[in-house]
Design a protein around this motif. Structure first.
Motif, PDB file in Angstrom:
ATOM      1  N   ALA A   3      43.567  26.908  38.737  1.00  6.92           N
ATOM      2  CA  ALA A   3      43.033  28.240  39.052  1.00  6.92           C
ATOM      3  C   ALA A   3      42.421  28.815  37.782  1.00  6.92           C
ATOM      4  O   ALA A   3      42.998  28.691  36.695  1.00  6.92           O
ATOM      5  CB  ALA A   3      44.157  29.130  39.559  1.00  6.92           C
ATOM      6  N   SER A  70      39.845  45.904  45.651  1.00  7.15           N
ATOM      7  CA  SER A  70      38.410  45.804  45.391  1.00  7.15           C
ATOM      8  C   SER A  70      38.223  45.891  43.883  1.00  7.15           C
ATOM      9  O   SER A  70      39.125  46.346  43.161  1.00  7.15           O
ATOM     10  CB  SER A  70      37.655  46.942  46.084  1.00  7.15           C
ATOM     11  N   ARG A 116      47.070  36.251  44.894  1.00  7.14           N
ATOM     12  CA  ARG A 116      46.308  34.989  44.995  1.00  7.14           C
ATOM     13  C   ARG A 116      44.922  35.246  45.586  1.00  7.14           C
ATOM     14  O   ARG A 116      43.936  34.644  45.156  1.00  7.14           O
ATOM     15  CB  ARG A 116      47.087  33.973  45.841  1.00  7.14           C
ATOM     16  N   GLU A 117      44.872  36.151  46.556  1.00  6.21           N
ATOM     17  CA  GLU A 117      43.570  36.475  47.165  1.00  6.21           C
ATOM     18  C   GLU A 117      42.607  37.055  46.145  1.00  6.21           C
ATOM     19  O   GLU A 117      41.390  36.924  46.275  1.00  6.21           O
ATOM     20  CB  GLU A 117      43.752  37.488  48.300  1.00  6.21           C
ATOM     21  N   ALA A 118      43.145  37.705  45.105  1.00  2.00           N
ATOM     22  CA  ALA A 118      42.287  38.326  44.082  1.00  2.00           C
ATOM     23  C   ALA A 118      41.441  37.280  43.360  1.00  2.00           C
ATOM     24  O   ALA A 118      40.408  37.614  42.768  1.00  2.00           O
ATOM     25  CB  ALA A 118      43.122  39.125  43.089  1.00  2.00           C
ATOM     26  N   ALA A 119      41.843  36.016  43.422  1.00  2.00           N
ATOM     27  CA  ALA A 119      41.067  34.954  42.760  1.00  2.00           C
ATOM     28  C   ALA A 119      39.664  34.868  43.356  1.00  2.00           C
ATOM     29  O   ALA A 119      38.737  34.357  42.716  1.00  2.00           O
ATOM     30  CB  ALA A 119      41.786  33.616  42.869  1.00  2.00           C
ATOM     31  N   SER A 120      39.486  35.379  44.577  1.00  2.00           N
ATOM     32  CA  SER A 120      38.151  35.342  45.186  1.00  2.00           C
ATOM     33  C   SER A 120      37.183  36.296  44.479  1.00  2.00           C
ATOM     34  O   SER A 120      35.977  36.226  44.690  1.00  2.00           O
ATOM     35  CB  SER A 120      38.246  35.706  46.674  1.00  2.00           C
ATOM     36  N   PHE A 121      37.714  37.199  43.642  1.00  2.00           N
ATOM     37  CA  PHE A 121      36.838  38.130  42.912  1.00  2.00           C
ATOM     38  C   PHE A 121      36.206  37.477  41.686  1.00  2.00           C
ATOM     39  O   PHE A 121      35.358  38.077  41.036  1.00  2.00           O
ATOM     40  CB  PHE A 121      37.607  39.386  42.491  1.00  2.00           C
ATOM     41  N   GLY A 122      36.655  36.267  41.328  1.00  2.00           N
ATOM     42  CA  GLY A 122      36.089  35.568  40.168  1.00  2.00           C
ATOM     43  C   GLY A 122      37.164  35.204  39.172  1.00  2.00           C
ATOM     44  O   GLY A 122      38.356  35.361  39.445  1.00  2.00           O
TER      45      GLY A 122
END
Ligand code: DC
Length: 219
Positions: A3, A70, A116-122
């Motif tokens: 990650a 966000s 873990r979902e926050a990884a989609s922000f970069g």
């Protein structure tokens, strides 16, 4: 693939928040304060009137709660049922209750998922207690910042972060929180395998940031 996360864990007032923010800024990464999520949920649970010690009530309240993240100014900001608690998450009532909430396995599972979902922000810099051990065990870089408890109490007292009063009282509050965070059964505060440990006692903020940056550059 690991990650793309720089995990910075450690006890309260070890300097990890400021260091994590600086490192994120220097590397153009998105910053995530995972403790703020435990605090935000604690705030909302208290707003909803769940009594201290009512674990089942807190779990049920979180089950119904809408927590949304966000990116605002390169940091992930969460709202709780649409509310932004702002500075209330740092005030004494939440500070006193948060480790009770953070010790509940169902609540940790939900927060771990959100983080873990926050990884989609970069690419992220995420700070907390269990980021390198549980949330992102495959994080590209892991650090564990520590400092002598007296030094941490001095820093926290100087910041005037809700836990007001003299160093001695802050030291008491920090020691109780450390004991709860390290002693809980689920995801206790531990040095994650592969983490670089930095004792920040006697180091300036700049020196700690430089050590982290040097390790990231070397890797
Ligand atoms: O870092 P902080 O003081 O804002 O953390 C608030 C509380 O949340 C503290 O009791 C530790 C807990 N916490 C946790 O259990 N796991 C994390 N990843 C982050 C914070």
């Amino acid at each position: 693939m690991p990650a793309d996360v720089i995990a910075i864990d450690g006890p309260s007032a070890s300097g990890k928040s400021t260091v994590a923010r600086r490192v994120a800024e220097a590397l153009g990464r998105v910053y995530v304060d995972s403790g703020a999520v435990y605090r935000g949920i604690t705030w909302r649970v208290m707003e909803l009137g769940v009594a201290a010690g009512d674990v089942a009530g807190a779990v049920a309240a979180l089950g119904r709660m809408k927590v949304a993240g966000s990116v605002v100014e390169r940091a992930v900001k969460f709202t709780y049922d649409g509310f932004d608690p702002g500075g209330a998450i740092r005030a004494a009532p939440v500070a006193e209750r948060v480790s009770e909430i953070a010790a509940v396995p169902e609540i940790r599972a939900k927060v771990t998922g959100l983080l873990r979902e926050a990884a989609s922000f970069g690419p992220l810099v995420m700070e907390g207690r269990d980021i390198g051990s549980i949330v992102f065990p495959d994080a590209r870089h892991k650090f564990y910042l520590d400092a002598d408890p007296r030094e941490r109490a001095r820093r926290r007292a100087a910041e005037g972060q809700g836990e007001d009063g003299e160093v001695k009282r802050v030291l008491g509050a920090i020691s109780r929180r450390d004991a709860r965070d390290s002693g809980r059964a689920t995801a206790p505060l531990r040095v994650a395998p592969g983490a670089i440990v930095i004792d920040t006692t006697g180091l300036s903020l700049e020196q700690v940031v430089e050590r982290v940056m040097a390790a990231v550059r070397e890797a």
